[in-house]
Write an enzyme that holds these catalytic residues in place. Structure first.
Site, PDB file in Angstrom:
ATOM      1  N   ASP A 192      -5.789   0.133  -7.019  1.00 45.23           N
ATOM      2  CA  ASP A 192      -4.551  -0.622  -6.787  1.00 45.23           C
ATOM      3  C   ASP A 192      -4.394  -1.602  -7.944  1.00 45.23           C
ATOM      4  O   ASP A 192      -5.133  -2.588  -8.029  1.00 45.23           O
ATOM      5  CB  ASP A 192      -4.613  -1.389  -5.465  1.00 45.23           C
TER       6      ASP A 192
ATOM      7  N   LYS B  20       3.484  -0.257  -4.506  1.00 42.63           N
ATOM      8  CA  LYS B  20       2.987  -1.146  -3.456  1.00 42.63           C
ATOM      9  C   LYS B  20       3.720  -2.476  -3.565  1.00 42.63           C
ATOM     10  O   LYS B  20       3.965  -2.968  -4.669  1.00 42.63           O
ATOM     11  CB  LYS B  20       1.480  -1.324  -3.629  1.00 42.63           C
TER      12      LYS B  20
ATOM     13  N   LYS C  28       3.283   1.859  -0.386  1.00 49.10           N
ATOM     14  CA  LYS C  28       2.332   1.077   0.403  1.00 49.10           C
ATOM     15  C   LYS C  28       2.941  -0.302   0.646  1.00 49.10           C
ATOM     16  O   LYS C  28       3.339  -0.986  -0.299  1.00 49.10           O
ATOM     17  CB  LYS C  28       0.994   0.938  -0.313  1.00 49.10           C
TER      18      LYS C  28
END
EC number: 4.1.2.4
Length: 213
Positions: A89, A151, A180
């Site tokens: 991430d 995300k 996400k």
């Protein structure tokens, strides 16, 4: 829907101890969460603790500001994958994005994706700092660079995920890339709202409470 299949069980606070990481991994196995999300120094420990389970290990890079240099982010990604991370991430460089240095933003994402190969790459936009136009640019850069997810948030900015931002992100990305939602999601009702909107993963430190009977 089985909520546990969407949850990245997250512990990213600066003072997280090994014992807290062990508890994170234990509860992730017990509840069959999709993944744990940890800082890089905990990747090896989390991988050992989750051996034999289906729970993935996600590690953050350039966290939480996104302002480290590209070579540093690339090194982090390479190191954490070697140590057992299944997913990365990354925080994109928010300053570059806001300055419209889109080629530089896209090239950085692409270089990190190239480094980790078939591992999953999620690009954290930190939407609380961005205009709608900037969110669109970020989503398009992530898609063009070959990332797997966009995300919403680190959870360390001035705000987290919002239904409005996620709806807009979904409008932009369609089925080209997954989403996400992360940051401030603390209950099952809210998590399910995001999933119904098309979110594929929920980042939260409240996963256990969400799946409690």
């Amino acid at each position: 829907m089985r909520l546990e299949n969407y949850i990245d069980h997250t512990l990213l606070k600066a003072d997280a101890t090994d014992s807290e990481i062990k508890e994170l991994c234990l509860t992730a196995k017990q509840h069959r969460f999709y993944a744990v999300c940890v800082n890089g120094c905990h990747v090896s420990l989390a991988k050992r603790l989750l051996e034999g389970s289906k729970v993935k290990v996600a590690a953050v890079i350039g966290f939480p500001l996104g302002a480290t240099s590209t070579p540093v982010k690339v090194f982090e990604a390479s190191e954490y994958v070697q140590n057992g991370a299944d997913e990365i991430d990354m925080v994109l460089n928010i300053g570059w994005l806001r300055a419209r240095q889109m080629t530089t933003v896209q090239d950085e994402i692409a270089e990190i994706k190239k480094t980790i190969g078939q591992k999953i790459l999620k690009v954290i936009l930190e939407t609380c700092y961005l205009t709608k136009e900037e969110i669109k640019w970020a989503c398009e850069a992530a898609i063009a660079a070959g990332a797997d997810f966009v995300k919403t948030s680190t959870g360390f900015g001035t705000g987290g995920a919002t239904l409005e931002d996620v709806a807009y992100m979904h409008e932009i990305v369609g089925n080209r890339i997954k989403i996400k939602a992360s940051g401030g999601i603390k209950d099952a009702k809210t998590a399910r709202e995001y999933i119904k909107m098309g979110v594929s993963r929920i980042g939260t430190s409240s996963g256990v409470a969400m799946v409690a009977p």
